[in-house]
Each structure stands twice: as C-alpha cells, then as structure tokens.
Motif scaffolding. Structure first.
Motif, PDB file in Angstrom:
ATOM      1  N   MET A   1       0.828  -1.207   0.000  1.00 41.69           N
ATOM      2  CA  MET A   1       0.000   0.000   0.000  1.00 41.69           C
ATOM      3  C   MET A   1       0.865   1.261   0.000  1.00 41.69           C
ATOM      4  N   VAL A   2       1.919   1.237   0.790  1.00 37.13           N
ATOM      5  CA  VAL A   2       2.765   2.429   0.926  1.00 37.13           C
ATOM      6  C   VAL A   2       3.544   2.707  -0.364  1.00 37.13           C
ATOM      7  N   VAL A   3       4.195   1.686  -0.917  1.00 33.86           N
ATOM      8  CA  VAL A   3       5.042   1.906  -2.096  1.00 33.86           C
ATOM      9  C   VAL A   3       4.230   2.361  -3.313  1.00 33.86           C
ATOM     10  N   PRO A   4       3.070   1.728  -3.635  1.00 31.73           N
ATOM     11  CA  PRO A   4       2.283   2.248  -4.767  1.00 31.73           C
ATOM     12  C   PRO A   4       1.865   3.715  -4.586  1.00 31.73           C
ATOM     13  N   ALA A   5       1.511   4.093  -3.358  1.00 34.10           N
ATOM     14  CA  ALA A   5       1.142   5.488  -3.104  1.00 34.10           C
ATOM     15  C   ALA A   5       2.333   6.412  -3.352  1.00 34.10           C
ATOM     16  N   LEU A   6       3.518   5.987  -2.907  1.00 34.73           N
ATOM     17  CA  LEU A   6       4.726   6.796  -3.120  1.00 34.73           C
ATOM     18  C   LEU A   6       5.083   6.884  -4.600  1.00 34.73           C
ATOM     19  N   VAL A   7       4.935   5.766  -5.320  1.00 34.47           N
ATOM     20  CA  VAL A   7       5.202   5.771  -6.759  1.00 34.47           C
ATOM     21  C   VAL A   7       4.257   6.738  -7.461  1.00 34.47           C
ATOM     22  N   ALA A   8       2.968   6.672  -7.124  1.00 35.55           N
ATOM     23  CA  ALA A   8       1.981   7.563  -7.750  1.00 35.55           C
ATOM     24  C   ALA A   8       2.306   9.029  -7.458  1.00 35.55           C
ATOM     25  N   LEU A   9       2.656   9.324  -6.212  1.00 42.36           N
ATOM     26  CA  LEU A   9       3.001  10.702  -5.850  1.00 42.36           C
ATOM     27  C   LEU A   9       4.253  11.171  -6.582  1.00 42.36           C
ATOM     28  N   ALA A  10       5.251  10.286  -6.717  1.00 42.95           N
ATOM     29  CA  ALA A  10       6.499  10.660  -7.382  1.00 42.95           C
ATOM     30  C   ALA A  10       6.272  10.937  -8.866  1.00 42.95           C
ATOM     31  N   VAL A  11       5.431  10.123  -9.511  1.00 42.56           N
ATOM     32  CA  VAL A  11       5.203  10.273 -10.943  1.00 42.56           C
ATOM     33  C   VAL A  11       4.368  11.510 -11.248  1.00 42.56           C
ATOM     34  N   ALA A  12       3.365  11.797 -10.426  1.00 43.49           N
ATOM     35  CA  ALA A  12       2.415  12.871 -10.747  1.00 43.49           C
ATOM     36  C   ALA A  12       2.469  14.037  -9.766  1.00 43.49           C
ATOM     37  N   TRP A  13       3.605  14.204  -9.090  1.00 45.86           N
ATOM     38  CA  TRP A  13       3.718  15.273  -8.097  1.00 45.86           C
ATOM     39  C   TRP A  13       3.420  16.629  -8.740  1.00 45.86           C
ATOM     40  N   GLY A  14       2.529  17.397  -8.134  1.00 45.10           N
ATOM     41  CA  GLY A  14       2.167  18.699  -8.659  1.00 45.10           C
ATOM     42  C   GLY A  14       1.014  18.687  -9.638  1.00 45.10           C
ATOM     43  N   THR A  15       0.579  17.501 -10.062  1.00 45.70           N
ATOM     44  CA  THR A  15      -0.545  17.393 -10.989  1.00 45.70           C
ATOM     45  C   THR A  15      -1.854  17.583 -10.227  1.00 45.70           C
ATOM     46  N   PRO A  16      -2.780  18.385 -10.735  1.00 46.20           N
ATOM     47  CA  PRO A  16      -4.073  18.555 -10.051  1.00 46.20           C
ATOM     48  C   PRO A  16      -4.781  17.212  -9.863  1.00 46.20           C
ATOM     49  N   GLY A  17      -5.236  16.952  -8.632  1.00 51.57           N
ATOM     50  CA  GLY A  17      -5.948  15.727  -8.327  1.00 51.57           C
ATOM     51  C   GLY A  17      -5.112  14.656  -7.671  1.00 51.57           C
ATOM     52  N   ILE A  18      -3.782  14.769  -7.732  1.00 47.84           N
ATOM     53  CA  ILE A  18      -2.940  13.709  -7.162  1.00 47.84           C
ATOM     54  C   ILE A  18      -3.007  13.706  -5.642  1.00 47.84           C
ATOM     55  N   ASP A  19      -3.475  14.818  -5.039  1.00 47.82           N
ATOM     56  CA  ASP A  19      -3.608  14.874  -3.584  1.00 47.82           C
ATOM     57  C   ASP A  19      -4.629  13.862  -3.073  1.00 47.82           C
ATOM     58  N   ARG A  20      -5.506  13.362  -3.966  1.00 50.16           N
ATOM     59  CA  ARG A  20      -6.452  12.311  -3.594  1.00 50.16           C
ATOM     60  C   ARG A  20      -6.250  11.051  -4.437  1.00 50.16           C
ATOM     61  N   ALA A  21      -5.766  11.227  -5.652  1.00 47.86           N
ATOM     62  CA  ALA A  21      -5.619  10.083  -6.560  1.00 47.86           C
ATOM     63  C   ALA A  21      -4.495   9.140  -6.163  1.00 47.86           C
ATOM     64  N   TRP A  22      -3.593   9.572  -5.272  1.00 41.97           N
ATOM     65  CA  TRP A  22      -2.533   8.661  -4.822  1.00 41.97           C
ATOM     66  C   TRP A  22      -3.109   7.395  -4.188  1.00 41.97           C
ATOM     67  N   ALA A  23      -4.349   7.479  -3.707  1.00 39.73           N
ATOM     68  CA  ALA A  23      -4.959   6.326  -3.026  1.00 39.73           C
ATOM     69  C   ALA A  23      -5.465   5.265  -3.995  1.00 39.73           C
ATOM     70  N   ILE A  24      -5.595   5.603  -5.277  1.00 41.99           N
ATOM     71  CA  ILE A  24      -6.186   4.661  -6.232  1.00 41.99           C
ATOM     72  C   ILE A  24      -5.402   3.350  -6.334  1.00 41.99           C
ATOM     73  N   PRO A  25      -4.061   3.368  -6.427  1.00 38.46           N
ATOM     74  CA  PRO A  25      -3.344   2.093  -6.603  1.00 38.46           C
ATOM     75  C   PRO A  25      -3.033   1.329  -5.320  1.00 38.46           C
ATOM     76  N   VAL A  26      -3.604   1.703  -4.179  1.00 36.04           N
ATOM     77  CA  VAL A  26      -3.238   1.014  -2.934  1.00 36.04           C
ATOM     78  C   VAL A  26      -3.977  -0.312  -2.751  1.00 36.04           C
ATOM     79  N   ALA A  27      -5.041  -0.553  -3.549  1.00 34.01           N
ATOM     80  CA  ALA A  27      -5.919  -1.700  -3.279  1.00 34.01           C
ATOM     81  C   ALA A  27      -5.615  -2.888  -4.185  1.00 34.01           C
ATOM     82  N   THR A  28      -5.789  -4.092  -3.640  1.00 34.70           N
ATOM     83  CA  THR A  28      -5.713  -5.340  -4.407  1.00 34.70           C
ATOM     84  C   THR A  28      -7.109  -5.950  -4.456  1.00 34.70           C
ATOM     85  N   ASP A  29      -7.535  -6.390  -5.636  1.00 37.57           N
ATOM     86  CA  ASP A  29      -8.875  -6.947  -5.799  1.00 37.57           C
ATOM     87  C   ASP A  29      -8.889  -8.434  -5.437  1.00 37.57           C
TER      88      ASP A  29
END
Length: 415
Positions: free
Chosen positions: A111-139
């Motif tokens: 959960m932590v690493v995907p959130a960090l990866v998402a933040l690193a890739v899209a840092w400063g992009t509008p919406g990433i302040d909430r979208a970082w949570a999208i890749p934390v889940a496993t189905d």
C-alpha cells in the motif's frame, strides 16, 4: 466425527476460492459488457441508465443508479470482507503471530510503495492529492480467480498468504476511504449509526438469530453512515466486524460463517459485477488510451499498481524475512512470492471505487482506464509466472524452496 479446526479452515478456504473464482469470471464479463455498451451506438442509453436518479430525497438517498451500485451494493461486498477479516483475526491465519506477520507486512508495503510511486510520478498534478490512493488496493475476486485458474499445484500456504494479504489490504483501503474521502460530518447521524451498530453487536452477544431484527438494523446503520458524510461502504465493514465468529458449544456454524455462506455468492456474483457494469463504462478510443501513457495522473496510477505493488509486496516480504521478523510460508519460495506480488497489482473493484471518489469527469475516466490496463497487465504477467511455478511444484523438484524436501500433498509429487 467433528472436523478439526485446520481441516475446517482448509475447507472454508477452498469454498472461498471457488466462490471468488466464479465471481471473478462474472466480474470480467460485466466489465466487458460495460466497455462494449458505453462505446457502442447505445452509449447514450448506458449513460442515461447510470445517471438516472431514484430514492427519497429527505433521507439524502436520491442517488443515481451508479451511486446506488457504488454506495449500496458495494456495502454488501465490504460486509463480506469484514466478516472474512474478523474470522482471520480471531480464528484464522491472522490470529497466530508467525503466520500473520508476513502477509500483514507485505500488505503494508503493497500500500505504501504504490502510493509513493503515484506521488512521485504525478507530483504537482491537479488531483494527485487524492488520486494517490487509487493504486493502494488489491482486488480479492480477480486475484484469487487468477490464482485458482493458473496455480493448482502451488502449496496451500501460498494461497493463504495471498488471501491474508488481500484481507489486510482491504482493511487498509477501507481506512483510506474513511479518512481521505469523508465529506463533512453529521453528528446526529453518527450517533444513530453508533447506536444501531451497538445494538447489532449486543444482539450478537446475546445469541439472537432472527433476521427480522438484523436486516432493519443493518439498513439503519447504512443510511446513518451515508448521512454522516463517511462513505456508506464503511457501514458494511463495521457490521462485519461486529458479527460473532466463534461458534458456541453444539453450534455447527458461527454467525459470521453462516452469513458468509449465504451472502458471499450474492456479493461475488451480483454486487461487485453490477458495480463494475456502471463503473467500468469508459471511453476506449485510441486517443483516450494513449493519454493513459502520456498523462501524468493516469500513468501514476498504472505504475503504482504494476510496479509499486510488486516492489512493495516483495520488498517488504524480503526485508521482514531477512530481519528475522517473519518466515516464508511453508514450501513457498521467493519465485512463488514474486508471482504473488505481481498478482497484487490487480486493483479493479476498490481502485475503481476510489477513482470515482477522488476524481471527476475525464480525469476519473482516465484513472479508471489506467486501473483496467494495469489490472490486465498484472493478471497476465502473474498468470504466466504462476503457471511456471505450478509446473515446477508439480515436478516436485524446485531449487527455489530450500526450506526442506517436497512433501506429498498440497500439490507436490512424492519422490
């Protein structure tokens, strides 16, 4: 003769796997229907049905069909997840420290690493302040479905590891939804929810079994939680965790197990597929798909699931074992865990839900497209690895499992 606890647990796990496999296939079909329908000449009909509002306004329940699927039907999915989590914590794999610690650590890393990866890739992009949570889940449904179809000869410990990881992952995703996506807070509604939930727990404690009391209480709890501003699916988890999981003397099944038997098929075969039908209907034009790989936010979601999940789950597992905090599952090698870590990148249900909660309009559709593409990549790549690992275990000679010689059973061939 009464079956021993390990035998009953193994039988329950096999039943769970069969149900989730079937649900995963139906879920895949519902997703295909959504994509075809939304991109067909009848696409306007799809959107009209999805956006049609129904329900009483005075209870704040005048919702679209899509929202009813997201807030209502998924509450059943999360209720079943809550039941499974409670059982794992009290009488299952997560109740014993040595068995529990590795999937728990792996889930946290996943959960932590995907959130960090998402933040690193899209840092400063509008919406990433909430979208970082999208890749934390496993189905759970898709992951167990792929595992069951491709890894029949893997030891049962590998399957238990994945299930435990997915259950803990669900708990983490639930906490993220509750904390990050709460909009406002209604104290009166919260008090009603607490009272209804407490009454549900009290009736469980007093061994009351009639559905005529529990169903209205569950509905009141759901409506109250929805009114508070907290996402309504949290009501499902809370009710699941309040359900009794230990059978009394002379009782064949505890309420949690009995409810799982009755509700899990409805969750896996109806609730989640209907949610997917109204959540996965996104544009799949060439331009839209190209944007997934060229726009920072969807690319962050995709890399978070495919790369972040793999690195987080496997990296946390290696670190925990090397430090002596945890042990690998019996008979399971690092190549097996690598395949399972890659399978963790199948986000789907909860990731689609968080996409809806975190983003609006075109940004939400791009994030959903990224989730679908990432889930397809992770499932196909992990399936190829799992097939190889399954064949290696079937041969009974696997240099990647130095913990001891292969044993008969659990898919091994006796030497």
């Amino acid at each position: 003769m009464t079956a021993s606890r390990p035998a009953r647990a193994a039988a329950e796990f096999a039943r769970y796997l069969r149900t989730e496999t079937t649900g995963g296939i139906i879920l895949l079909g519902a997703t295909a229907v959504a994509l075809i329908w939304a991109n067909s000449p009848a696409g306007d009909v799809y959107r009209a049905v999805r956006d049609f509002h129904i329900g009483p306004e005075f209870l704040h329940l005048n919702l679209s069909i899509g929202d009813w699927a997201k807030d209502g039907l998924l509450a059943l999915f999360f209720f079943v997840a809550g039941l499974e989590l409670k059982r794992e914590l009290v009488v299952g794999e997560l109740s014993r420290f040595k068995q529990a610690v590795l999937p728990v650590i792996a889930a946290v890393g996943g959960m932590v690493v995907p959130a960090l990866v998402a933040l690193a890739v899209a840092w400063g992009t509008p919406g990433i302040d909430r979208a970082w949570a999208i890749p934390v889940a496993t189905d759970i449904a898709f992951a167990l479905g792929v595992l069951a179809l491709t890894a029949s000869n893997l030891p049962s410990s590998a399957r238990v590891f994945l299930l435990s990881l997915a259950v803990v992952d669900d708990l983490g995703a639930i906490l993220v939804i509750a904390i990050v996506f709460t909009t406002g807070f209604d104290l009166v509604a919260a008090a009603v929810a607490v009272v209804a939930l407490a009454l549900y727990w009290f009736l469980q404690h007093k061994r009351v079994r009639t559905a005529w009391l529990y169903v209205p209480l569950a509905v009141v709890t759901w409506v109250a939680v929805h009114t508070t501003g907290i996402h309504a699916t949290i009501a499902g988890v809370a009710l699941g965790l309040a359900t009794r999981v230990k059978p009394d003397e002379g009782e064949d099944e505890a309420p949690a197990l009995r409810l799982e038997h009755r509700l899990q098929p409805w969750s896996a075969a109806v609730a989640v597929p209907v949610f997917a039908l109204f959540a996965a209907g996104i544009s799949v034009s060439g331009h839209a798909l190209s944007q997934v790989f060229t726009t920072a936010l969807p690319l962050a979601v995709l890399l978070g699931l495919v790369v972040g999940k793999f690195v987080g789950i496997l990296g946390a597992s290696v670190l925990a074992v090397k430090l002596g905090v945890a042990e690998k599952p019996t008979g399971t090698g690092w190549r097996d865990l690598s395949a399972l870590a890659l399978l963790g990148g199948v986000g789907f249900t909860v990731s689609l839900l968080i996409s809806d909660l975190a983003l609006d309009g075109a940004a939400s559709d791009l994030a959903k497209a990224a989730v679908l593409i990432a889930s397809a990549i992770a499932s196909l790549a992990s399936a190829a690895l799992l097939l190889r690992r399954s064949r290696a275990h079937a041969r009974g000679s696997d240099p990647d499992t130095p913990d001891g010689p292969p044993r008969p059973g659990n898919g091994y061939v006796a030497r």
